[in-house]
Design a protein around this motif. Structure first.
Motif, PDB file in Angstrom:
ATOM      1  N   MET A   4       0.843  -1.180   0.000  1.00  0.00           N
ATOM      2  CA  MET A   4       0.000   0.000   0.000  1.00  0.00           C
ATOM      3  C   MET A   4       0.890   1.245   0.000  1.00  0.00           C
ATOM      4  SD  MET A   4      -3.434  -0.791   0.858  1.00  0.00           S
ATOM      5  CE  MET A   4      -4.216  -2.351   1.094  1.00  0.00           C
ATOM      6  N   THR A   5       0.357   2.298  -0.564  1.00  0.00           N
ATOM      7  CA  THR A   5       1.131   3.531  -0.720  1.00  0.00           C
ATOM      8  C   THR A   5       0.308   4.730  -0.259  1.00  0.00           C
ATOM      9  OG1 THR A   5       0.324   3.931  -2.965  1.00  0.00           O
ATOM     10  CG2 THR A   5       2.329   2.559  -2.741  1.00  0.00           C
ATOM     11  N   ILE A   6       0.989   5.824  -0.028  1.00  0.00           N
ATOM     12  CA  ILE A   6       0.294   7.069   0.325  1.00  0.00           C
ATOM     13  C   ILE A   6      -0.681   7.464  -0.790  1.00  0.00           C
ATOM     14  CG2 ILE A   6       0.582   9.540   0.790  1.00  0.00           C
ATOM     15  CD1 ILE A   6       1.323   7.765   3.200  1.00  0.00           C
ATOM     16  N   PRO A   7      -0.286   7.416  -2.073  1.00  0.00           N
ATOM     17  CA  PRO A   7      -1.275   7.737  -3.116  1.00  0.00           C
ATOM     18  C   PRO A   7      -2.523   6.840  -3.065  1.00  0.00           C
ATOM     19  CG  PRO A   7       0.918   7.845  -4.040  1.00  0.00           C
ATOM     20  CD  PRO A   7       1.062   7.268  -2.649  1.00  0.00           C
ATOM     21  N   TYR A   8      -2.355   5.580  -2.710  1.00  0.00           N
ATOM     22  CA  TYR A   8      -3.516   4.701  -2.562  1.00  0.00           C
ATOM     23  C   TYR A   8      -4.448   5.245  -1.481  1.00  0.00           C
ATOM     24  CZ  TYR A   8      -6.430   0.833  -1.069  1.00  0.00           C
ATOM     25  OH  TYR A   8      -7.510   0.078  -0.703  1.00  0.00           O
ATOM     26  N   PHE A   9      -3.897   5.622  -0.344  1.00  0.00           N
ATOM     27  CA  PHE A   9      -4.738   6.114   0.749  1.00  0.00           C
ATOM     28  C   PHE A   9      -5.323   7.496   0.445  1.00  0.00           C
ATOM     29  CE2 PHE A   9      -2.516   2.737   3.066  1.00  0.00           C
ATOM     30  CZ  PHE A   9      -3.640   2.036   3.466  1.00  0.00           C
TER      31      PHE A   9
END
Length: 160
Positions: free
Chosen positions: A1-6
């Motif tokens: 998971m990544t910051i852009p995903y969140f």
């Protein structure tokens, strides 16, 4: 998971909460509408509570089952999204598992969770309660909002 995903999950939550709010506003006054407002108030409050835990700003928290006015909900939905966006802008993907936060839940039990766990939790929690609101809206003669993630993606992820 990544910051852009969140960040995308945050945008989805904003979109879905606003649609849910509109479905509640369209209802006639009833016990069902009152219950729906209470549930959406809880969704918004929970986002503030999780933000308060990770930001170290306890004054940002709202009462977990406090009932907000429709106007207050309308104002707070984008406000909490902006606070989360600002917070996440200062984080790297590696922070998702590296950062953990100890806190007491609303029952006074102590827990420690990673940022990843917290950010995973709140969109799911929101969707759960939006489904309850959809049931109440339908039971009270209204049209539940379409809040599926895939609908958000179709509308908001404009692909050529």
């Amino acid at each position: 998971m990544t910051i852009p995903y969140f960040l995308d999950q945050l945008d989805y939550t904003l979109w879905a909460n606003n649609r849910t709010l509109a479905s509640i506003e369209a209802l006639q006054e009833s016990e069902g509408k009152t219950q729906a407002i209470k549930l959406l108030s809880h969704v918004v409050a929970a986002q503030y509570i999780w933000y308060a835990r990770v930001s170290g700003k306890p004054d940002a928290a709202l009462p977990v089952w406090g009932v907000l006015t429709l106007d207050d909900i309308r104002t707070r939905i984008p406000a909490i999204t902006a606070l989360w966006r600002e917070y996440l802008a200062s984080k790297a993907d590696s922070d998702l598992e590296a950062l953990s936060f100890s806190y007491k839940n609303t029952l006074g039990n102590e827990y420690t969770n990673t940022l990843l766990e917290m950010l995973t939790h709140f969109p799911i929690h929101s969707a759960y309660h939006r489904a309850q609101v959809a049931t109440l809206v339908r039971q009270n003669g209204g049209s539940p909002a379409v809040t599926d993630y895939i609908q958000f993606a179709r509308e908001e992820h404009k692909r050529s």
